[in-house]
Motif scaffolding. Sequence first.
Motif, PDB file in Angstrom:
ATOM      1  N   LEU A 134       0.827  -1.210   0.000  1.00 42.43           N
ATOM      2  CA  LEU A 134       0.000   0.000   0.000  1.00 42.43           C
ATOM      3  C   LEU A 134       0.859   1.256   0.000  1.00 42.43           C
ATOM      4  O   LEU A 134       0.638   2.180  -0.790  1.00 42.43           O
ATOM      5  N   LEU A 135       1.841   1.282   0.906  1.00 45.94           N
ATOM      6  CA  LEU A 135       2.622   2.498   1.122  1.00 45.94           C
ATOM      7  C   LEU A 135       3.714   2.722   0.085  1.00 45.94           C
ATOM      8  O   LEU A 135       4.045   3.869  -0.228  1.00 45.94           O
ATOM      9  N   HIS A 136       4.276   1.626  -0.437  1.00 43.95           N
ATOM     10  CA  HIS A 136       5.456   1.758  -1.284  1.00 43.95           C
ATOM     11  C   HIS A 136       5.219   1.383  -2.751  1.00 43.95           C
ATOM     12  O   HIS A 136       6.124   1.570  -3.579  1.00 43.95           O
ATOM     13  N   VAL A 137       4.057   0.859  -3.070  1.00 43.05           N
ATOM     14  CA  VAL A 137       3.752   0.510  -4.460  1.00 43.05           C
ATOM     15  C   VAL A 137       2.507   1.253  -4.946  1.00 43.05           C
ATOM     16  O   VAL A 137       2.568   2.075  -5.859  1.00 43.05           O
ATOM     17  N   LEU A 138       1.375   0.982  -4.319  1.00 44.18           N
ATOM     18  CA  LEU A 138       0.111   1.546  -4.789  1.00 44.18           C
ATOM     19  C   LEU A 138       0.109   3.078  -4.732  1.00 44.18           C
ATOM     20  O   LEU A 138      -0.137   3.750  -5.740  1.00 44.18           O
ATOM     21  N   LEU A 139       0.346   3.621  -3.547  1.00 40.53           N
ATOM     22  CA  LEU A 139       0.252   5.076  -3.397  1.00 40.53           C
ATOM     23  C   LEU A 139       1.289   5.835  -4.235  1.00 40.53           C
ATOM     24  O   LEU A 139       0.934   6.797  -4.928  1.00 40.53           O
ATOM     25  N   PRO A 140       2.583   5.459  -4.202  1.00 43.28           N
ATOM     26  CA  PRO A 140       3.549   6.208  -5.020  1.00 43.28           C
ATOM     27  C   PRO A 140       3.249   6.152  -6.515  1.00 43.28           C
ATOM     28  O   PRO A 140       3.392   7.156  -7.215  1.00 43.28           O
ATOM     29  N   GLU A 141       2.825   4.980  -7.014  1.00 48.45           N
ATOM     30  CA  GLU A 141       2.542   4.850  -8.440  1.00 48.45           C
ATOM     31  C   GLU A 141       1.297   5.631  -8.847  1.00 48.45           C
ATOM     32  O   GLU A 141       1.210   6.148  -9.965  1.00 48.45           O
ATOM     33  N   ALA A 142       0.328   5.719  -7.953  1.00 44.98           N
ATOM     34  CA  ALA A 142      -0.931   6.398  -8.272  1.00 44.98           C
ATOM     35  C   ALA A 142      -0.910   7.877  -7.915  1.00 44.98           C
ATOM     36  O   ALA A 142      -1.875   8.590  -8.222  1.00 44.98           O
ATOM     37  N   LEU A 143       0.165   8.353  -7.303  1.00 46.03           N
ATOM     38  CA  LEU A 143       0.192   9.715  -6.768  1.00 46.03           C
ATOM     39  C   LEU A 143      -0.079  10.802  -7.812  1.00 46.03           C
ATOM     40  O   LEU A 143      -0.848  11.736  -7.538  1.00 46.03           O
ATOM     41  N   PRO A 144       0.514  10.735  -9.022  1.00 40.73           N
ATOM     42  CA  PRO A 144       0.190  11.786 -10.007  1.00 40.73           C
ATOM     43  C   PRO A 144      -1.298  11.850 -10.324  1.00 40.73           C
ATOM     44  O   PRO A 144      -1.881  12.934 -10.393  1.00 40.73           O
ATOM     45  N   GLY A 145      -1.913  10.692 -10.522  1.00 43.62           N
ATOM     46  CA  GLY A 145      -3.345  10.671 -10.803  1.00 43.62           C
ATOM     47  C   GLY A 145      -4.170  11.154  -9.631  1.00 43.62           C
ATOM     48  O   GLY A 145      -5.176  11.855  -9.809  1.00 43.62           O
ATOM     49  N   ILE A 146      -3.752  10.790  -8.414  1.00 48.24           N
ATOM     50  CA  ILE A 146      -4.470  11.244  -7.215  1.00 48.24           C
ATOM     51  C   ILE A 146      -4.365  12.759  -7.089  1.00 48.24           C
ATOM     52  O   ILE A 146      -5.352  13.440  -6.764  1.00 48.24           O
ATOM     53  N   LEU A 147      -3.186  13.301  -7.363  1.00 44.03           N
ATOM     54  CA  LEU A 147      -3.004  14.749  -7.276  1.00 44.03           C
ATOM     55  C   LEU A 147      -3.835  15.475  -8.328  1.00 44.03           C
ATOM     56  O   LEU A 147      -4.433  16.520  -8.062  1.00 44.03           O
ATOM     57  N   GLY A 148      -3.893  14.897  -9.524  1.00 42.81           N
ATOM     58  CA  GLY A 148      -4.742  15.477 -10.556  1.00 42.81           C
ATOM     59  C   GLY A 148      -6.212  15.450 -10.154  1.00 42.81           C
ATOM     60  O   GLY A 148      -6.954  16.417 -10.371  1.00 42.81           O
ATOM     61  N   GLY A 149      -6.632  14.336  -9.544  1.00 44.43           N
ATOM     62  CA  GLY A 149      -8.002  14.243  -9.057  1.00 44.43           C
ATOM     63  C   GLY A 149      -8.275  15.207  -7.919  1.00 44.43           C
ATOM     64  O   GLY A 149      -9.384  15.755  -7.808  1.00 44.43           O
ATOM     65  N   PHE A 150      -7.272  15.433  -7.085  1.00 38.46           N
ATOM     66  CA  PHE A 150      -7.431  16.391  -5.992  1.00 38.46           C
ATOM     67  C   PHE A 150      -7.621  17.803  -6.542  1.00 38.46           C
ATOM     68  O   PHE A 150      -8.414  18.588  -6.010  1.00 38.46           O
ATOM     69  N   THR A 151      -6.904  18.122  -7.614  1.00 39.94           N
ATOM     70  CA  THR A 151      -7.067  19.433  -8.245  1.00 39.94           C
ATOM     71  C   THR A 151      -8.499  19.610  -8.739  1.00 39.94           C
ATOM     72  O   THR A 151      -9.124  20.666  -8.530  1.00 39.94           O
ATOM     73  N   ILE A 152      -9.032  18.591  -9.391  1.00 38.21           N
ATOM     74  CA  ILE A 152     -10.422  18.645  -9.871  1.00 38.21           C
ATOM     75  C   ILE A 152     -11.376  18.817  -8.696  1.00 38.21           C
ATOM     76  O   ILE A 152     -12.347  19.589  -8.757  1.00 38.21           O
ATOM     77  N   THR A 153     -11.109  18.113  -7.604  1.00 37.06           N
ATOM     78  CA  THR A 153     -11.963  18.198  -6.420  1.00 37.06           C
ATOM     79  C   THR A 153     -11.961  19.607  -5.837  1.00 37.06           C
ATOM     80  O   THR A 153     -13.017  20.144  -5.489  1.00 37.06           O
ATOM     81  N   VAL A 154     -10.786  20.210  -5.730  1.00 33.51           N
ATOM     82  CA  VAL A 154     -10.696  21.562  -5.168  1.00 33.51           C
ATOM     83  C   VAL A 154     -11.440  22.559  -6.047  1.00 33.51           C
ATOM     84  O   VAL A 154     -12.151  23.443  -5.548  1.00 33.51           O
TER      85      VAL A 154
END
Length: 217
Positions: A134-154
């Motif tokens: 979770l901490l070292h594979v899923l989250l780091p790999e998905a982070l750009p997409g999550i950040l992009g989604g966070f921008t849309i959310t804001v």
Amino acid sequence: MSPQMIDRLWQAFLDTLVMVGVSAGIAVLAGIPLALFLVTSEPGGIFPAPKANRVVGTIVNGFRAVPFIVLLVALIPFTRLVTGTTIGVWAAIVPLSVSATPFFARIAEVSLREVDAGLIEAAQSIGCRRRHILLHVLLPEALPGILGGFTITVVSMIGASAMAGAVGAGGLGDVAIRYGYQRFDTTVMAAVIAVLIALVCLVQFTGDFAVRRLRAR
């Protein structure tokens, strides 16, 4: 505009920043764990729990299906319980957070699902524990997409905060309704619209820049 109106506009801008900033922080803190649960608890996930996954997924979809203005009214008793009031900036944070969290969770879930399954299998094959995946594979790999989604959310929250301002929450929406629409002052309306556009553009530019930097690494 008069100096008094400029002061009101500035205070409304600060109130909007507080509403959106605090609500966005809550959405991240609650939304990412929720997205991780939805991804990992599905059948075939690393923490399979199909029944719990269906229940949580249904609740998330239920909150996402309710329009914000309806949710704002429906949560009045809960808002009063949490903040002691139903008007003002802090009262608006409650429905904003409740509305934004499932929205952001679903966007983060999509990003987490796009992580290559081969990376997870490789981590499992070398003996990584599930929490490390979770901490070292899923989250780091998905982070750009999550950040992009966070921008849309804001960005969507900025619009929702203006809507909340129309029913007594304060912020730019309150100024636009009370001093622009109700007094037929197009200057105030134009100023509020300009500030909202500038704020959205700034958030979008910052988010896109951060995503590009992350992907470049």
